[in-house]
Design an enzyme around this catalytic site. Structure first.
Site, mmCIF file in Angstrom:
data_model
loop_
_atom_site.group_PDB
_atom_site.id
_atom_site.type_symbol
_atom_site.label_atom_id
_atom_site.label_comp_id
_atom_site.label_asym_id
_atom_site.label_seq_id
_atom_site.Cartn_x
_atom_site.Cartn_y
_atom_site.Cartn_z
ATOM 1 N N ASP A 72 10.385 -4.252 37.401
ATOM 2 C CA ASP A 72 10.605 -5.298 36.411
ATOM 3 C C ASP A 72 10.199 -4.716 35.064
ATOM 4 O OD1 ASP A 72 11.126 -7.711 35.162
ATOM 5 O OD2 ASP A 72 10.047 -8.909 36.639
ATOM 6 N N TRP A 73 10.661 -5.318 33.987
ATOM 7 C CA TRP A 73 10.522 -4.714 32.660
ATOM 8 C C TRP A 73 9.048 -4.657 32.243
ATOM 9 C CZ3 TRP A 73 14.800 -4.153 34.589
ATOM 10 C CH2 TRP A 73 15.938 -3.685 33.911
#
Length: 839
Positions: free
Chosen positions: A232-233
């Protein structure tokens, strides 16, 4: 670009330098992969999952993206229980991705709904792993059939937004396997998603991106996942540990930070070229798979019509005392409620789709030939907090007067209400399950004057409806996409017969939720004390009353069930460890059935005994035998949706294998089916069981004395003790302590720093106020979901994650300044401010 035609991923890997290999493990900008100095293509990925949110690096506002079709959210389409429909939707999204040159759509979201108060539940399917996994498999199949990649998320145990970047999900092994990993397992074994997105949170003490057991041992080795694992970012903190654990690609671009860490680790021998090559090979494979696909042209009129079809098939009729469908003879209607004028079609956050069009309910019902009178009733979400109390009272009084006049003239009155962006959204959780107070105040006053009220509801997760017994009808649209209002008009007038069934339970109160007290708290460790008793598994097993049960939904017609036949009164499940499992095998999704010729065949007949065509979601539950070990009283084991004309019948056949009777045995690390007498139940909801028959299962003699060891799990009270949970956990219990001066690191958050240091608090408060001021300059409310996500990321992310996300705005030296300041090393803090680390 140098040609990669006919070159294998391994051949490309062999042509790269060690520097190029390491660079390949980190994104370029926000959305692209590295092209290795033009030796390979670069693939673009974008947010989804209910539409295409293509955004360029120069566009910083999450609402500023390319126009696309906004389909119903996952929480909505899950109520359709229609695998073909979700496959059609994801295929249409894939077409739009191809048109825009996008190789991977970041979806679908498939986390289990542990609590209905999770702010991001609108992006997820269900509280049930079988239903969630089956819908995800259909979504993946539809998109990947068009050669567009998927990224199922958020893997795993990402079940709350509060401290989502740093919280530790402490889950016992049975719950982990049977509930939280199970949907991902179904998706992987069936459809091999292109990528899987590793979540921010920790699982049992270790960040997911660093969790070798989760990523390597279970996902790759046990399930056979062949694709790429991406972060995930900003989730890939401590990048060296992440790559060694099995992560392949860290997103987004860290502007050289993670590359330097990896290169330093390689030169020191802390990570091998073989470990780097393993991850690189997966990145190259996904690039080759998702680039070079021929573009297509999209007919957005057709996709809008598809969005309307899906919305109409997903809405749930909660109540109907005869007012619906609206009479064709009716010429006038009264509509009350700001949400009729400004229909909430989706949730707020990274999944926000910039829709081409979205008619409101007033327009949609006017097109049906009604003369519509509209009264706002309550203020909109963007101005409610600044609206004067006298103005709110004036709006409410106007609505009451209009409702009284409509009642006197026998004019149907529709009240539109629901959850708003202020009350649910990505980055924050709800504190209760109530509707906004300004809406409840109005409807309660209207009911005193007009009880023949039709209520239209919106929202991405369950909420309380204390007025339900005092209104005539309730239609729940959920968050139904850009054609929500048109679908609503079709349903209200009977042009479409409602067929949605709830994919989650509606509790009476937040106090009744199984994880009450152990969820959404501002603390690092989150104990999943309810274990396997999530959602209906809890309410059914512990006899807790609910407002609307799992699988519930009404229709304008009636269905009759009959002639239940089971191929055998006994079943040999001794090969349970070999059976992969099943769900709705007759519709082609879920895990493949065991190849055994002795699989149970369940046959029955469904008849539309009413006067209009309709669809029925047929649900098969297995009631488990009573035991002294932990087990839900019943579980969903198969489902299908049957469409019938009035008076017509259909014989349904569902095949079951040993997985329908199995549980995960932690002592052998495999699924086993305990010996006992089970009951096959066929119903239209978990409580509305129409047919049932017993089956004697010969399986494993499973002897566990949980009853004496875990006494709180066998009482009919809503309390599972910490001591019992520690015993159930069965191994060293993770200790997640709040940092104190001297223990603070770059893996702690800015909010934790602010709690420990006054200077840090002043800095944080100043930055937050600056962000809010800038947001207001653009005419946006403090309730804007995009603002909440930015502030949540700033306060809750580990400091290192902020380095990964902020680029030039937050370098390592600034993180070191905060760390040293909190640890009371003032000289070191000042020294770090002047450091060039790392420009």
């Amino acid at each position: 670009m140098k040609s990669t035609k006919n070159k294998s991923a391994q051949e490309i890997l062999s042509s790269l330098t060690i520097e190029e290999k390491i660079r390949l493990l980190n994104g370029v900008g926000s959305w692209h992969t590295y092209d290795a100095d033009k030796k390979i293509p670069s693939v673009m990925m974008t947010d989804g999952p209910h539409g295409l949110r293509k955004q360029e690096d120069s566009q910083v506002d999450i609402n500023d993206s390319a126009k696309a079709t906004c389909f119903p959210t996952a929480s909505c389409i899950a109520n359709s229980w229609d695998l073909d429909l979700i496959k059609e939707m994801s295929g249409a999204i894939a077409d739009q991705a191809l048109q825009e040159g996008v190789g991977i759509v970041l979806g679908c979201g498939m986390n289990i709904k542990r609590s209905p108060m999770c702010g991001r539940n609108f992006e997820y399917f269900s509280e049930d792993p079988l239903l969630a996994g089956s819908l995800a498999a259909a979504y993946i199949d539809g998109m990947q059939s068009k050669n567009v990649g998927t990224s199922i998320k958020h893997f795993a145990c990402n079940n709350q937004e509060t401290r989502r970047q740093t919280s530790d999900s402490i889950v016992d092994e049975r719950a982990l396997r049977e509930i939280y990993l199970r949907p991902f397992e179904i998706a992987v074994r069936n459809t091999q998603p292109t990528t899987i997105m590793a979540s921010y949170n920790k699982i049992n003490g270790t960040y997911t991106c660093q969790n070798k057991k989760i990523i390597n041992d279970i996902l790759r080795d046990e399930w056979g996942f062949k694709g790429t694992v991406i972060s995930d970012w900003g989730a890939a903190v401590s990048i060296v540990d992440c790559i060694k654990a099995g992560l392949d690609l860290a997103m987004p671009d860290s502007h050289g930070y993670q590359i330097k860490l990896l290169l330093d680790a390689y030169q020191k021998g802390e990570i091998t070229e073989q470990e780097i090559d393993r991850a690189c090979l997966k990145v190259i494979e996904v690039v080759l798979k998702t680039t070079g696909v021929k573009k297509t042209t999209v007919d957005y009129k057709k996709t809008h019509d598809l969005a309307k079809k899906i919305a109409a098939n997903s809405a749930v009729l909660l109540k109907n005392d005869g007012l619906l469908p609206l009479s064709k003879k009716q010429k006038e209607i009264l509509i009350i409620g700001q949400m009729a004028d400004d229909v909430r079609i989706q949730g707020g956050g990274s999944s926000h789709i910039n829709a081409f069009t979205s008619p409101n309910a007033i327009e949609a019902l006017s097109r049906k030939g009604f003369k519509v009178k509209y009264v706002q009733g309550y203020p909109g979400d963007d101005v409610v907090e600044i609206t004067e109390p006298t103005e709110i009272q004036r709006m409410a009084q106007e609505a009451v007067v209009a409702a009284k006049e409509a009642a006197d003239k026998n004019i149907p009155t529709l009240f539109f209400c629901g959850l708003t962006n202020r009350t649910e959204g990505e980055g924050f959780d709800r504190k209760d399950i109530n509707l906004p107070h300004e809406q409840l105040s109005v409807i309660n006053k209207i009911i005193e004057m007009n009880k023949d009220l039709i209520v239209v509801l919106y929202g991405g997760s369950p909420f309380a409806v204390p007025f339900a017994d005092n209104v005539n009808a309730m239609l729940h649209m959920y968050l139904a996409g850009e054609a929500s209002a048109e679908a609503c008009a079709d349903l209200l007038t009977g042009a479409v017969n409602p067929s949605g069934k709830l994919s989650e339970t509606y509790p009476l109160s937040e106090k009744d939720i199984p994880c009450a007290g152990n969820w959404g708290n501002d603390s690092p460790g989150v104990e999943y004390r309810e274990s396997i008793f999530t959602g209906y598994r809890y309410y059914e097993t512990f006899d807790v009353p609910v407002k609307y049960e799992f699988g519930y939904g009404l229709s304008y017609t009636k269905f009759k069930y009959s002639r239940l036949e089971i191929s055998s009164a006994s079943y040999n499940a001794s090969d349970a460890d070999e059976a992969i499992g099943n769900v709705g095998a007759n519709v082609g999704y879920g895990e493949k059935l065991s190849k055994s010729k002795t699989n149970l065949k369940v046959k029955f007949t469904v008849k539309n005994s009413g006067k209009v065509a309709g669809a029925e979601v047929v649900q098969l539950y297995v009631k488990n035998p009573a035991s002294d070990y932990l087990r839900p009283v019943k579980e969903l084991r198969a489902f299908t949706k049957v469409y019938l004309e009035p008076g017509k019948s259909k014989k349904v056949t569902i095949e079951l294998d040993s997985k329908a009777f199995s549980l995960y045995d932690v002592s052998t690390n495999k699924y086993i089916a305990p010996t006992g007498t089970y009951e096959i139940e066929i119903g239209s909801s978990i409580k509305d069981i129409k047919l049932k028959k017993s089956v004697k299962v010969k399986g494993v003699k499973y002897e566990r004395d949980d009853k004496s060891k875990l006494s709180s799990y066998f009482r009919k009270i809503k309390l599972f003790t910490h001591a019992d949970f520690v015993s159930l956990y069965g191994k060293d219990f993770p200790v997640d302590e709040e940092p104190v001066p001297g223990t603070f690191t770059i893996y702690n958050s800015f909010s934790e720093a602010a709690r420990l240091n006054k200077t840090c608090k002043k800095i944080l408060d100043k930055v937050i106020e600056r962000i809010k001021t800038e947001n207001r300059k653009h005419g946006r409310s403090d309730n804007d979901p995009a603002l909440k996500i930015v502030i949540g990321g700033l306060t809750e992310n580990p400091l290192e994650a902020m380095i990964l996300l902020a680029g030039d705005d937050f370098k390592r030296n600034r993180a070191d300044f905060i760390v040293n300041l909190v640890n009371k090393k003032r000289f070191a803090a000042l020294k770090s401010l002047w450091s060039k680390k790392w420009d």
